[in-house]
Motif scaffolding. Structure first.
Motif, PDB file in Angstrom:
ATOM      1  N   ASP A 105      -0.466   5.799   2.469  1.00  0.00           N
ATOM      2  CA  ASP A 105      -1.162   5.213   3.619  1.00  0.00           C
ATOM      3  C   ASP A 105      -2.659   5.141   3.384  1.00  0.00           C
ATOM      4  OD1 ASP A 105       1.287   5.051   4.919  1.00  0.00           O
ATOM      5  OD2 ASP A 105       1.083   7.055   5.788  1.00  0.00           O
ATOM      6  N   GLY A 106      -3.042   4.725   2.185  1.00  0.00           N
ATOM      7  CA  GLY A 106      -4.449   4.588   1.868  1.00  0.00           C
ATOM      8  C   GLY A 106      -5.202   5.899   1.857  1.00  0.00           C
ATOM      9  N   GLY A 107      -4.519   6.990   1.507  1.00  0.00           N
ATOM     10  CA  GLY A 107      -5.148   8.307   1.460  1.00  0.00           C
ATOM     11  C   GLY A 107      -5.083   9.059   2.774  1.00  0.00           C
ATOM     12  N   ARG A 108      -4.544   8.451   3.822  1.00  0.00           N
ATOM     13  CA  ARG A 108      -4.459   9.126   5.117  1.00  0.00           C
ATOM     14  C   ARG A 108      -3.322  10.152   5.146  1.00  0.00           C
ATOM     15  NH1 ARG A 108      -5.340   3.774   5.580  1.00  0.00           N
ATOM     16  NH2 ARG A 108      -7.164   3.023   6.770  1.00  0.00           N
ATOM     17  N   THR A 109      -2.300   9.917   4.349  1.00  0.00           N
ATOM     18  CA  THR A 109      -1.172  10.844   4.248  1.00  0.00           C
ATOM     19  C   THR A 109      -1.252  11.585   2.922  1.00  0.00           C
ATOM     20  OG1 THR A 109       0.308   9.562   5.672  1.00  0.00           O
ATOM     21  CG2 THR A 109       1.345  11.012   4.039  1.00  0.00           C
ATOM     22  N   ARG A 110      -1.152  12.911   2.997  1.00  0.00           N
ATOM     23  CA  ARG A 110      -1.196  13.735   1.786  1.00  0.00           C
ATOM     24  C   ARG A 110      -0.202  14.880   1.926  1.00  0.00           C
ATOM     25  NH1 ARG A 110      -5.568  12.791  -1.517  1.00  0.00           N
ATOM     26  NH2 ARG A 110      -7.228  11.463  -0.663  1.00  0.00           N
ATOM     27  N   ALA A 111       0.316  15.304   0.797  1.00  0.00           N
ATOM     28  CA  ALA A 111       1.249  16.433   0.795  1.00  0.00           C
ATOM     29  C   ALA A 111       1.104  17.190  -0.508  1.00  0.00           C
ATOM     30  CB  ALA A 111       2.685  15.947   0.960  1.00  0.00           C
ATOM     31  N   GLY A 112       1.297  18.475  -0.438  1.00  0.00           N
ATOM     32  CA  GLY A 112       1.247  19.310  -1.630  1.00  0.00           C
ATOM     33  C   GLY A 112       2.061  20.574  -1.409  1.00  0.00           C
ATOM     34  N   ASP A 163       0.002  -4.121  16.112  1.00  0.00           N
ATOM     35  CA  ASP A 163       0.584  -5.214  15.329  1.00  0.00           C
ATOM     36  C   ASP A 163       1.337  -4.570  14.164  1.00  0.00           C
ATOM     37  OD1 ASP A 163       1.268  -7.425  13.925  1.00  0.00           O
ATOM     38  OD2 ASP A 163      -0.776  -8.139  13.539  1.00  0.00           O
ATOM     39  N   PRO A 164       2.626  -4.222  14.320  1.00  0.00           N
ATOM     40  CA  PRO A 164       3.330  -3.392  13.332  1.00  0.00           C
ATOM     41  C   PRO A 164       3.471  -4.036  11.954  1.00  0.00           C
ATOM     42  CG  PRO A 164       4.849  -4.245  14.972  1.00  0.00           C
ATOM     43  CD  PRO A 164       3.486  -4.558  15.464  1.00  0.00           C
ATOM     44  N   ARG A 165       3.302  -5.361  11.863  1.00  0.00           N
ATOM     45  CA  ARG A 165       3.466  -6.001  10.553  1.00  0.00           C
ATOM     46  C   ARG A 165       2.131  -6.444   9.954  1.00  0.00           C
ATOM     47  NH1 ARG A 165       9.111  -9.439  10.379  1.00  0.00           N
ATOM     48  NH2 ARG A 165      10.389  -7.979  11.610  1.00  0.00           N
ATOM     49  N   ALA A 166       1.053  -5.924  10.480  1.00  0.00           N
ATOM     50  CA  ALA A 166      -0.265  -6.297   9.964  1.00  0.00           C
ATOM     51  C   ALA A 166      -0.430  -5.805   8.530  1.00  0.00           C
ATOM     52  CB  ALA A 166      -1.361  -5.720  10.843  1.00  0.00           C
ATOM     53  N   ALA A 167      -1.149  -6.582   7.723  1.00  0.00           N
ATOM     54  CA  ALA A 167      -1.382  -6.189   6.335  1.00  0.00           C
ATOM     55  C   ALA A 167      -2.327  -5.003   6.261  1.00  0.00           C
ATOM     56  CB  ALA A 167      -1.941  -7.379   5.553  1.00  0.00           C
ATOM     57  N   ALA A 168      -3.327  -4.948   7.139  1.00  0.00           N
ATOM     58  CA  ALA A 168      -4.274  -3.830   7.150  1.00  0.00           C
ATOM     59  C   ALA A 168      -3.682  -2.663   7.948  1.00  0.00           C
ATOM     60  CB  ALA A 168      -5.600  -4.275   7.761  1.00  0.00           C
ATOM     61  N   TYR A 169      -3.769  -1.470   7.390  1.00  0.00           N
ATOM     62  CA  TYR A 169      -3.143  -0.295   8.004  1.00  0.00           C
ATOM     63  C   TYR A 169      -3.677  -0.055   9.425  1.00  0.00           C
ATOM     64  CZ  TYR A 169      -1.542   4.526   8.584  1.00  0.00           C
ATOM     65  OH  TYR A 169      -0.951   5.676   9.053  1.00  0.00           O
ATOM     66  N   ASP A 170      -4.986  -0.084   9.608  1.00  0.00           N
ATOM     67  CA  ASP A 170      -5.579   0.242  10.913  1.00  0.00           C
ATOM     68  C   ASP A 170      -5.197  -0.762  11.987  1.00  0.00           C
ATOM     69  OD1 ASP A 170      -6.787   2.533   9.975  1.00  0.00           O
ATOM     70  OD2 ASP A 170      -8.652   1.495   9.412  1.00  0.00           O
ATOM     71  N   ASP A 171      -4.831  -1.992  11.577  1.00  0.00           N
ATOM     72  CA  ASP A 171      -4.470  -2.997  12.570  1.00  0.00           C
ATOM     73  C   ASP A 171      -3.057  -2.787  13.126  1.00  0.00           C
ATOM     74  OD1 ASP A 171      -6.917  -4.156  12.188  1.00  0.00           O
ATOM     75  OD2 ASP A 171      -6.187  -5.689  10.769  1.00  0.00           O
ATOM     76  N   ARG A 172      -2.290  -1.907  12.516  1.00  0.00           N
ATOM     77  CA  ARG A 172      -0.910  -1.700  12.981  1.00  0.00           C
ATOM     78  C   ARG A 172      -0.846  -0.809  14.226  1.00  0.00           C
ATOM     79  NH1 ARG A 172       0.834  -0.025   6.869  1.00  0.00           N
ATOM     80  NH2 ARG A 172       0.087  -1.961   5.898  1.00  0.00           N
TER      81      ARG A 172
END
Length: 862
Positions: free
Chosen positions: A674-681, A773-782
């Motif tokens: 998610d463009g660095g917004r999601t991380r796991a370790g 807008d769930p199908r938007a290309a930009a993550y923040d626009d969803r």
């Protein structure tokens, strides 16, 4: 002239006396040998020169035993002297078709009721042979002898008998040519011993434990040897890991004329006394329960066997691992109950269609369970399996089970009485290289007014399946298709359309929700083309499942409305190199679409694993998902499909030399998306410690931090309307789990095992949003803000599972279990912050759910 000793010549007198005794003994021995030589048994074994089968042979001839060998782990019994000798063993790991490090010899005998096998494993250093104690069916890093037998000679099925030098027994069944089912438990005798030449494993297998055609004088047959300190495996006949097969690579043992199955009836009556913890309005009580049951096995014909159980009790089974499920899909647990484990290979079509029959649906947790005071399981009143092979070669399987009605604390039905039926027919051709099969399943529930709006009344499934191997078994073409129908009240079918499998309420779904329907149906079709021979292999898999497919009444198929294409290319090393002893590597691609053509997921996986020259192991797995255009159709739990951004994750593992007293294990994982917004370790650290042959312990501690930026929270508003808010938030989750086992084995038949698993997971939410807008290309626009700046409540989930099991097999097939189980569960809404000391202290302050159980079973074979 004979010298007469004087009283002053005592040594000479002693010599004459010794000579007299020797002559007398020699005369007796000569007379005895002459009498023995006249007996037919001796002529068949002692005086005959045994046949020897060296390298390259695949067929041997068994000799009828002139006398019954004593099963004591020795090969010097008179009966073995004239037996067939097999010594053409070849190495298959780490080197395929290599020269074995040490010589191995096997001998085969039989009589009317039993097959006898003795294996002499030569070893120049007997003091280096690894012989570790464990309970039955637990594998340790020990030397091992395995005997493989295909009674039907169908080259698809069989059984395996295993012994290590400490006398520990293991067994398993084979189905689908190469799939091993370790849950099969036969009643057979075995013994092993180490001596100056190496070690010996001796087996006696009653023919009553095998399935075979009454007129067949031959079995598929093989012998494997493991040399643990060298991590080497040898086999007769030569076994090739470059082929995806097992039973079809066995040799043949001939000459088994006149054998009989023995008693057709086996009974296992048992009694169970149990003290449990139950919650009631006044607190807690501990009622005592005494029950009895019976397992039965009866040979209806030489080729058909009936297995039945009445009032079964599964209290001694290890508990399921602790899991906190935040996904839209049900968690699948492994089957651990003996009746549903043993002999179910026929009911498994293999590969992707395994989910058609999921045995844990029988005796499931009540579907309408609403509180901790409600029953946690469904009582199985009785179950039966009919399995075998008809004279025309068709394998047949029929399973029937009935579960009782369960009442909750309020008196309402939480699970109705239910009947389960599974039928299976398989026709194999070309010695198992081609196969056609079918399976039918049926579920019927006796619903009342309280359960009819919630549960389906009936479910029927039909499966057709086949496979065909060609090009000298290097390629395999397989496929299946299935059809289903479920029925019930309009309310129940409406709930089926809206559940997480179907999600018909999704505004962009290919199907429309219909509240008046009283049935639902669908179909699935799949095909696989695979190169299964050689060091390099290829697999292409196609599958289409329609939106209405519902197989979860007696199966486990959570993904429908899906079209899938998966390709995998793999390579395995057939010989060691200077850098590794063994290696397996693959790369795979996976693409999903809905049946309407919407891209719903992609994944690329790369994997490499190595066993290093110092016997340590390491692996690396890398995944790249949702590259390009992909959508998640279940993320909004009935909302519109949400476009996904690319994700990546990797896992590295390292494990120590399994021959050591301490075997460490370590894994490290991490990922982002998610463009660095999601991380796991996360990391897992553990290992196994063996301080003596009879005592071992293992410990695995795992720690994971996860920041998921699109964790679903809830849907608010009117369902099936355009006013619904589909909300998500950023979740910061911390999970810590520890799994520990302690094993003490007094002998191969007496053992004690302790299992402990504390588990804590906490989560905190922020940045509450809803779909924009769930199908938007930009993550923040969803997404757009939701909740007026507030955040959803966090959670704290704590669970403790433990049990102690003492198992004593006081005679073959007869066992005594003494079991103690304790469980604790605490789940609450909280701020969601993780504090180790507080969370584990609170876990052990929860009220324990204790169970004490004694089970005695006695095996009878009249």
């Amino acid at each position: 002239m004979t010298h007469v000793p004087s009283r002053r010549d005592p040594l000479a007198a002693l010599a004459i006396f010794a000579a007299f005794i020797a002559a007398f003994a020699g005369a007796l021995a000569s007379d005895a040998l002459a009498q023995v030589a006249e007996s037919p048994a001796t002529r068949a074994s002692a005086t005959a020169t045994p046949e020897r089968y060296g390298p390259g042979t695949t067929t041997v001839r068994a000799i009828r035993a002139g006398s019954v060998p004593v099963i004591d782990g020795r090969d010097d019994d008179q009966a073995w002297l004239g037996a067939t000798v097999i010594d053409g063993f070849r190495q298959f790991a780490p080197t395929e078709d290599g020269d074995p490090a040490f010589r191995t010899e096997a001998r085969v005998l039989f009589d009317d009721r039993n097959l006898y096998v003795v294996v002499r494993a030569f070893d120049p250093h007997p003091d280096s042979i690894l012989a570790l104690l464990s309970r039955r069916d637990v594998r340790t890093n020990s030397d091992q002898i395995k005997v493989l037998i295909d009674g039907y000679m169908d080259r698809r099925t069989g059984v395996q008998l295993m012994l290590n030098p400490a006398g520990v027994k293991r067994d398993a069944s084979i189905y689908g040519d190469h799939i091993e089912d370790v849950t099969w438990d036969g009643v057979w005798d075995g013994a092993a011993a180490i001596d100056s030449l190496g070690w010996v494993a001796e087996f006696r297998l009653p023919f009553s434990q095998l399935r075979f055609a009454g007129s067949a004088p031959a079995f598929g047959f093989g012998v494997w040897r493991d040399i643990a300190r060298l991590n080497e495996r040898d086999a007769w006949p030569a076994y090739r890991t470059s082929r995806q097969s097992l039973a079809s690579q066995l040799g043949t043992v001939q000459g088994l004329e006149g054998i009989q199955r023995g008693s057709r009836l086996e009974l296992l009556p048992y009694t169970v006394t149990k003290n449990i913890t139950q919650a009631d309005a006044g607190g807690w009580r501990h009622p005592q329960k005494l029950t009895a049951g019976l397992d039965l096995k009866y040979g209806l014909t030489p080729n058909l066997t009936l297995d039945a159980t009445v009032n079964p009790d599964f209290g001694q089974v290890e508990v399921d691992p602790a899991v906190l499920n935040l996904s839209a899909f049900e968690v699948r647990f492994e089957e651990r109950r003996p009746f549903f484990q043993e002999g179910v290979g026929l009911f498994k079509c293999g590969g992707p269609c395994e989910g058609i029959f999921y045995t844990r649906r029988i005796g499931r947790t009540p579907q309408l369970r609403a509180s901790a005071q409600d029953p946690s399981g469904t009582t199985i009143l009785g179950a039966a399996k009919l399995t075998g092979r008809l004279r025309n070669g068709i394998a047949v399987g029929l399973l029937q089970a009935v579960t009782g009605r369960e009442q909750g604390a309020t008196g309402a039905t939480v699970e109705p009485q239910t009947n389960y039926l599974v039928g299976r027919l398989v026709k194999e051709m070309r010695q198992g290289r081609s196969q056609l099969g079918t399976m039918v399943t049926a579920v019927n529930r006796d619903l009342d007014a309280g359960t009819a709006p919630y549960l389906r009344r009936e479910a029927y499934n039909l499966l057709l399946q086949g496979l065909h191997r060609f090009d000298r078994d290097r390629w395999e073409l397989s496929g299946y298709t299935g059809f289903n129908r479920v029925g019930g009240s309009a309310e129940a079918i409406a709930r089926t359309q809206l559940n997480s499998v179907h999600l018909y309420q999704r505004p962009d779904h290919e199907e429309r929700f219909d509240a008046t329907r009283t049935s639902l149906g669908g179909n699935v079709v799949s095909g696989t083309l695979a190169k299964i021979g050689g060091a390099v292999r290829w697999n292409t898999y196609l599958r289409r499942a329609s939106p209405g497919l519902e197989l979860n009444d007696l199966g486990f198929v959570p993904v429908v409305n899906d079209m899938l294409v998966r390709n995998q290319l793999s390579w395995q090393a057939l010989k060691p190199s200077a850098f590794y002893r063994r290696s397996f590597n693959f790369v795979s691609t996976e693409n999903h679409w809905t049946t309407g053509g919407l891209p719903s997921g992609t994944r690329i996986t790369g994997h490499a694993s190595f066993e290093l020259p110092n016997f340590w192991g390491t692996s690396l797995t890398v995944n790249v998902a949702d590259v390009g255009v992909a959508h998640c159709v279940a993320c909004a739990r009935g909302g519109p499909a949400v476009r996904q951004s690319a994700k990546q994750d990797a896992t590295w593992t390292l494990s120590g030399d399994p021959r050591g007293a301490l075997v460490p294990k370590f894994s490290l994982s991490g990922g982002t998306g998610d463009g660095g917004r999601t991380r796991a370790g996360g990391a897992t650290l553990g290992g196994e410690l063996r301080v003596a042959s009879s005592f071992s312990m293992s410990l695995d501690a795992s720690y994971q931090r996860r920041g998921d930026d699109q964790q679903w929270v809830g849907n608010y508003g009117a369902v099936l309307s355009d006013t619904t808010h589909f909300t998500f938030a950023h979740l910061d989750q911390t999970t810590l789990g520890v799994t520990s086992r302690i094993n003490w084995t007094a002998s191969p038949t007496l053992s004690l095992q302790l299992y402990v698993e504390p588990f804590v997971s906490t989560g905190r939410f922020n940045d509450w949003r809803e779909l924009g807008d769930p199908r938007a290309a930009a993550y923040d626009d969803r997404y757009r803000p939701y909740g007026a700046g507030e955040s959803p409540s966090g959670f704290s989930y704590r669970q403790f599972n433990s049990n102690a099991v003492m198992r004593w097999e006081y005679r073959p097939g007869s066992t005594l279990f003494l079991v103690w189980q304790q469980g604790r569960l605490q789940s609450e809404v909280s701020r969601g912050d993780f504090r180790f000391a507080r969370d584990y202290r609170d876990l052990f302050s929860a009220h324990p759910d204790n169970t004490l159980l004694v089970k005695l079973a006695y095996w009878l074979s009249p």
